[in-house]
Design a protein around this motif. Sequence first.
Motif, PDB file in Angstrom:
ATOM      1  N   SER A 110       0.838  -1.192   0.000  1.00 34.30           N
ATOM      2  CA  SER A 110       0.000   0.000   0.000  1.00 34.30           C
ATOM      3  C   SER A 110       0.876   1.246   0.000  1.00 34.30           C
ATOM      4  CB  SER A 110      -0.937   0.021   1.220  1.00 34.30           C
ATOM      5  OG  SER A 110      -0.194   0.094   2.417  1.00 34.30           O
ATOM      6  N   LEU A 111       0.342   2.326  -0.550  1.00 35.21           N
ATOM      7  CA  LEU A 111       1.001   3.632  -0.565  1.00 35.21           C
ATOM      8  C   LEU A 111       0.036   4.654   0.018  1.00 35.21           C
ATOM      9  CD1 LEU A 111       2.530   3.598  -4.178  1.00 35.21           C
ATOM     10  CD2 LEU A 111       3.690   3.017  -2.041  1.00 35.21           C
ATOM     11  N   THR A 112       0.533   5.533   0.889  1.00 37.74           N
ATOM     12  CA  THR A 112      -0.309   6.516   1.566  1.00 37.74           C
ATOM     13  C   THR A 112       0.288   7.904   1.436  1.00 37.74           C
ATOM     14  OG1 THR A 112      -1.038   4.870   3.184  1.00 37.74           O
ATOM     15  CG2 THR A 112      -1.358   7.182   3.760  1.00 37.74           C
ATOM     16  N   ASP A 113      -0.577   8.877   1.082  1.00 38.50           N
ATOM     17  CA  ASP A 113      -0.145  10.258   0.919  1.00 38.50           C
ATOM     18  C   ASP A 113      -1.191  11.172   1.542  1.00 38.50           C
ATOM     19  OD1 ASP A 113       1.554  12.262   0.115  1.00 38.50           O
ATOM     20  OD2 ASP A 113       0.814  12.353  -1.941  1.00 38.50           O
ATOM     21  N   SER A 114      -0.756  12.285   2.110  1.00 39.03           N
ATOM     22  CA  SER A 114      -1.679  13.210   2.771  1.00 39.03           C
ATOM     23  C   SER A 114      -1.083  14.600   2.782  1.00 39.03           C
ATOM     24  CB  SER A 114      -1.952  12.741   4.205  1.00 39.03           C
ATOM     25  OG  SER A 114      -2.611  13.734   4.947  1.00 39.03           O
ATOM     26  N   LEU A 115      -1.938  15.619   2.759  1.00 39.34           N
ATOM     27  CA  LEU A 115      -1.460  16.987   2.895  1.00 39.34           C
ATOM     28  C   LEU A 115      -0.935  17.267   4.291  1.00 39.34           C
ATOM     29  CD1 LEU A 115      -4.100  19.074   0.886  1.00 39.34           C
ATOM     30  CD2 LEU A 115      -1.841  18.294   0.151  1.00 39.34           C
ATOM     31  N   ASP A 116      -1.225  16.396   5.236  1.00 41.85           N
ATOM     32  CA  ASP A 116      -0.718  16.542   6.600  1.00 41.85           C
ATOM     33  C   ASP A 116       0.698  16.004   6.756  1.00 41.85           C
ATOM     34  OD1 ASP A 116      -2.962  17.749   7.844  1.00 41.85           O
ATOM     35  OD2 ASP A 116      -3.987  15.829   7.855  1.00 41.85           O
ATOM     36  N   MET A 117       1.215  15.306   5.760  1.00 42.85           N
ATOM     37  CA  MET A 117       2.534  14.706   5.868  1.00 42.85           C
ATOM     38  C   MET A 117       3.350  15.048   4.628  1.00 42.85           C
ATOM     39  SD  MET A 117       1.124  10.799   5.383  1.00 42.85           S
ATOM     40  CE  MET A 117       2.472   9.918   4.607  1.00 42.85           C
ATOM     41  N   ILE A 118       4.636  15.244   4.817  1.00 38.45           N
ATOM     42  CA  ILE A 118       5.472  15.631   3.688  1.00 38.45           C
ATOM     43  C   ILE A 118       5.833  14.430   2.831  1.00 38.45           C
ATOM     44  CG2 ILE A 118       7.598  15.456   5.066  1.00 38.45           C
ATOM     45  CD1 ILE A 118       8.757  17.684   3.331  1.00 38.45           C
ATOM     46  N   SER A 119       6.000  13.264   3.430  1.00 38.23           N
ATOM     47  CA  SER A 119       6.580  12.133   2.712  1.00 38.23           C
ATOM     48  C   SER A 119       5.527  11.134   2.261  1.00 38.23           C
ATOM     49  CB  SER A 119       7.595  11.408   3.607  1.00 38.23           C
ATOM     50  OG  SER A 119       8.604  12.288   4.021  1.00 38.23           O
ATOM     51  N   TYR A 120       5.662  10.685   1.033  1.00 35.67           N
ATOM     52  CA  TYR A 120       4.867   9.580   0.518  1.00 35.67           C
ATOM     53  C   TYR A 120       5.338   8.325   1.235  1.00 35.67           C
ATOM     54  CZ  TYR A 120       2.018   7.591  -3.312  1.00 35.67           C
ATOM     55  OH  TYR A 120       1.042   6.992  -4.057  1.00 35.67           O
ATOM     56  N   GLN A 121       4.398   7.572   1.825  1.00 35.69           N
ATOM     57  CA  GLN A 121       4.756   6.414   2.643  1.00 35.69           C
ATOM     58  C   GLN A 121       4.254   5.126   2.011  1.00 35.69           C
ATOM     59  OE1 GLN A 121       2.840   6.189   6.458  1.00 35.69           O
ATOM     60  NE2 GLN A 121       4.257   4.659   7.250  1.00 35.69           N
TER      61      GLN A 121
ATOM     62  N   VAL B 284      -4.879  10.040   0.466  1.00 37.71           N
ATOM     63  CA  VAL B 284      -5.174   8.878  -0.364  1.00 37.71           C
ATOM     64  C   VAL B 284      -4.367   7.678   0.128  1.00 37.71           C
ATOM     65  CG1 VAL B 284      -3.405   9.573  -2.060  1.00 37.71           C
ATOM     66  CG2 VAL B 284      -5.187   7.939  -2.724  1.00 37.71           C
ATOM     67  N   THR B 285      -5.018   6.515   0.147  1.00 37.77           N
ATOM     68  CA  THR B 285      -4.338   5.248   0.401  1.00 37.77           C
ATOM     69  C   THR B 285      -4.611   4.322  -0.769  1.00 37.77           C
ATOM     70  OG1 THR B 285      -4.473   5.442   2.805  1.00 37.77           O
ATOM     71  CG2 THR B 285      -4.160   3.238   1.901  1.00 37.77           C
ATOM     72  N   HIS B 286      -3.547   3.887  -1.417  1.00 38.74           N
ATOM     73  CA  HIS B 286      -3.638   2.941  -2.534  1.00 38.74           C
ATOM     74  C   HIS B 286      -3.340   1.544  -2.022  1.00 38.74           C
ATOM     75  CE1 HIS B 286      -3.600   6.156  -5.598  1.00 38.74           C
ATOM     76  NE2 HIS B 286      -2.644   6.722  -4.888  1.00 38.74           N
ATOM     77  N   GLU B 287      -4.283   0.640  -2.188  1.00 37.71           N
ATOM     78  CA  GLU B 287      -4.038  -0.786  -1.958  1.00 37.71           C
ATOM     79  C   GLU B 287      -3.755  -1.385  -3.328  1.00 37.71           C
ATOM     80  OE1 GLU B 287      -3.798  -2.029   0.962  1.00 37.71           O
ATOM     81  OE2 GLU B 287      -4.679  -0.402   2.161  1.00 37.71           O
ATOM     82  N   LEU B 288      -2.473  -1.529  -3.655  1.00 39.31           N
ATOM     83  CA  LEU B 288      -2.088  -1.920  -4.996  1.00 39.31           C
ATOM     84  C   LEU B 288      -2.452  -3.370  -5.261  1.00 39.31           C
ATOM     85  CD1 LEU B 288       1.418  -0.206  -5.254  1.00 39.31           C
ATOM     86  CD2 LEU B 288      -0.842   0.761  -5.713  1.00 39.31           C
ATOM     87  N   GLY B 289      -2.914  -3.647  -6.470  1.00 40.29           N
ATOM     88  CA  GLY B 289      -3.302  -5.002  -6.830  1.00 40.29           C
ATOM     89  C   GLY B 289      -3.879  -5.038  -8.219  1.00 40.29           C
ATOM     90  N   ASN B 290      -4.511  -6.142  -8.581  1.00 46.37           N
ATOM     91  CA  ASN B 290      -5.088  -6.330  -9.918  1.00 46.37           C
ATOM     92  C   ASN B 290      -6.525  -6.839  -9.807  1.00 46.37           C
ATOM     93  OD1 ASN B 290      -2.632  -5.775 -11.480  1.00 46.37           O
ATOM     94  ND2 ASN B 290      -1.853  -7.659 -10.585  1.00 46.37           N
ATOM     95  N   PRO B 291      -7.551  -6.010  -9.689  1.00 41.29           N
ATOM     96  CA  PRO B 291      -7.383  -4.553  -9.611  1.00 41.29           C
ATOM     97  C   PRO B 291      -7.083  -4.128  -8.181  1.00 41.29           C
ATOM     98  CG  PRO B 291      -9.708  -5.092  -9.536  1.00 41.29           C
ATOM     99  CD  PRO B 291      -8.971  -6.407  -9.691  1.00 41.29           C
ATOM    100  N   GLY B 292      -6.532  -2.941  -8.037  1.00 43.53           N
ATOM    101  CA  GLY B 292      -6.316  -2.389  -6.713  1.00 43.53           C
ATOM    102  C   GLY B 292      -7.514  -1.573  -6.265  1.00 43.53           C
ATOM    103  N   HIS B 293      -7.448  -1.095  -5.056  1.00 47.07           N
ATOM    104  CA  HIS B 293      -8.513  -0.267  -4.501  1.00 47.07           C
ATOM    105  C   HIS B 293      -7.870   0.935  -3.819  1.00 47.07           C
ATOM    106  CE1 HIS B 293     -11.462  -3.548  -5.057  1.00 47.07           C
ATOM    107  NE2 HIS B 293     -10.420  -4.316  -4.796  1.00 47.07           N
ATOM    108  N   MET B 294      -8.606   2.024  -3.721  1.00 49.71           N
ATOM    109  CA  MET B 294      -8.074   3.191  -3.027  1.00 49.71           C
ATOM    110  C   MET B 294      -9.158   3.876  -2.219  1.00 49.71           C
ATOM    111  SD  MET B 294      -7.539   6.036  -6.048  1.00 49.71           S
ATOM    112  CE  MET B 294      -8.896   6.556  -7.125  1.00 49.71           C
TER     113      MET B 294
END
Length: 326
Positions: free
Chosen positions: A22-33, A298-308
């Motif tokens: 999974s990948l997580t991004d937010s305006l509250d945090m500087i770093s893509y996690q 946003v949180t991306h649950e990567l997959g085929n297909p993925g969900h966010m």
Amino acid sequence: MMSYEVVLQNKYYLGGLIESISLTDSLDMISYQGTFNMKIPADFPGIEPGQEIRVSGTPFGGSSKVYLLHPGVVWECSSSVDQSKHMRVSFYDRTIYLARSEDECLFSAGGTATQRLKKYAADWNIKLASSIPDTKQRLKKAVYRAQTIYNMIMSDLKETVKAGGDMYIPRMTPSGLGLFKIGSNETVWVLGGIESSTQNRTLEETVTKVKVLGAADGKEDAPSRVLAIATGETAKYGVLQRIVQDDDVKSAEAAKKLAQSKLTGIGETYTVQCIDLNTIRAGDRVSWGGQQLIVTGVTHELGNPGHMTLDLTTLADVKRRYFLDS
């Protein structure tokens, strides 16, 4: 998971071992996690914090992979053993160092947030993107005592907005650290494959009247000078007044502009769960329900297909919540 490429130390391709990512991004945090779980075979060379890592994937409708998080750094590893060995790995893009490193900086008046970003990068040996937008607004003198570099950058960017400039956030790209203007993404995705959505409306942070005060005249017990008053939707929502004291406001026109900028209507946010669009980042503009909205998280649950899962709000609400909050 094979449509996603996870590469460690620029030589170990982990795709076949990844169980979930999974990948997580937010305006509250500087770093893509990012976080992934993986199987550990007996001959695996190991993963250590500090190692280089990158994630690539094929965008929706695309035919070739693009970088999703790069350059990245492994931050934390934890392993467990039952019938086989597994590991959970957390990693960030390299802006994490700006959020974890402290310094002191002094800036004279007149520089821009862009110029200050270049100074931070030079002092900390951070590679800059090939093209960085000009934030234009001239900033006042700043004395930053011990605090994180990220806090300094955001203070510069917030002052830029308060001075009438555009909203920018720092973003790490494969070419280096840059500034991204909120909502300026070239591809504006229309959200589809909706699994669930919620809407929240509140008066919690609504401001319908603003009074801008200057320094008191003369005596210690004298009332502060009223520089400007702005009134918004008081008939609809009642009087919800905010007092703003800013000694840097020198003119009635500037005070009026500041007062108007603090007026806000009803707060409205959305949470949407849908089929994954893996290139969407916090700060991007998307289209949903006939509206143009900004992704605040946003949180991306990567997959085929993925969900966010997306947190969305209006451009005006982003300005109020993230740039005019202090």
